[in-house]
Design an enzyme around this catalytic site. Sequence first.
Site, PDB file in Angstrom:
ATOM      1  N   HIS A   1       0.852  -1.191   0.000  1.00 35.28           N
ATOM      2  CA  HIS A   1       0.000   0.000   0.000  1.00 35.28           C
ATOM      3  C   HIS A   1       0.892   1.246   0.000  1.00 35.28           C
ATOM      4  CE1 HIS A   1      -3.434   2.487   0.709  1.00 35.28           C
ATOM      5  NE2 HIS A   1      -2.911   2.976   1.806  1.00 35.28           N
TER       6      HIS A   1
ATOM      7  N   GLY B   1     -10.270  -6.301   6.365  1.00 36.70           N
ATOM      8  CA  GLY B   1     -10.451  -4.860   6.274  1.00 36.70           C
ATOM      9  C   GLY B   1      -9.753  -4.269   5.060  1.00 36.70           C
TER      10      GLY B   1
ATOM     11  N   ASP C   1      -6.747  -2.369   3.988  1.00 37.94           N
ATOM     12  CA  ASP C   1      -5.389  -1.955   4.367  1.00 37.94           C
ATOM     13  C   ASP C   1      -5.182  -1.951   5.884  1.00 37.94           C
ATOM     14  OD1 ASP C   1      -4.872  -1.581   1.616  1.00 37.94           O
ATOM     15  OD2 ASP C   1      -5.688   0.446   1.685  1.00 37.94           O
TER      16      ASP C   1
END
Length: 209
Positions: free
Chosen positions: A117, A151, A153
């Site tokens: 990410h 979830g 990230d």
Amino acid sequence: MNFSPPPRPGRLVVLVSGSGTNLQALLDACEDPNYGATVVAVGADRPNIAGLQRAEGAGVATFVHSLDSYPHRAAWNDALAASCASFKPDLIVLAGFMKLVSAEFLAQFPQRVLNTHPALCPAFPGTTAPADALAYGVKVTGATLFIVDEGVDTGPIVAQTPVTVDDDDDVAELHERIKVAERRMLTTAVGRMIREGFTIDHRKVQIGS
Ligand code: GRF
């Protein structure tokens, strides 16, 4: 939770949605026999992307599952999971894969799905992290490698790398600089995870014993 180093090169399945520079970094790293891993397949959620061309150029098997080819998302997840499983991966790496995978997908590869990410989690989750970091006015952002949970990230963090935000950065410049650091982080951490194994204890990921 323990992951022991496999007694042969680790098998990576990489999922991509776009340019695939993180994939390319993994492909390049895997050329070194001492890296300890090999990319056995590349999957995508759309055809005709540079990421798939990179895989084909490297002689790596590919598969594509477009969401709009399936009657519902569960069927798409099932097909994606079946393709991944058919390559018997030790780890699945989401490298710029712009879709969330389901709990059922993750259950097939428990604690074996990684994502990268372009922000320092838990800051700026979602698909516009570099823009969000710039808009917020942070002075430092970066990239995070984490183990995917249900979830967005939010999973246990494997590695992070900081990147300074310059006063005159635009989103593209900042994201490009993050990606340079991100690729280094990704290849270093994945190689170590495969070669040394890892444990996860209450969100704390430790590579090696
Ligand atoms: C990376 O910054 C990744 O973290 C984000 O999208 C970018 C993908 O880049 N989700 P690439 O396709 O690997 O070049």
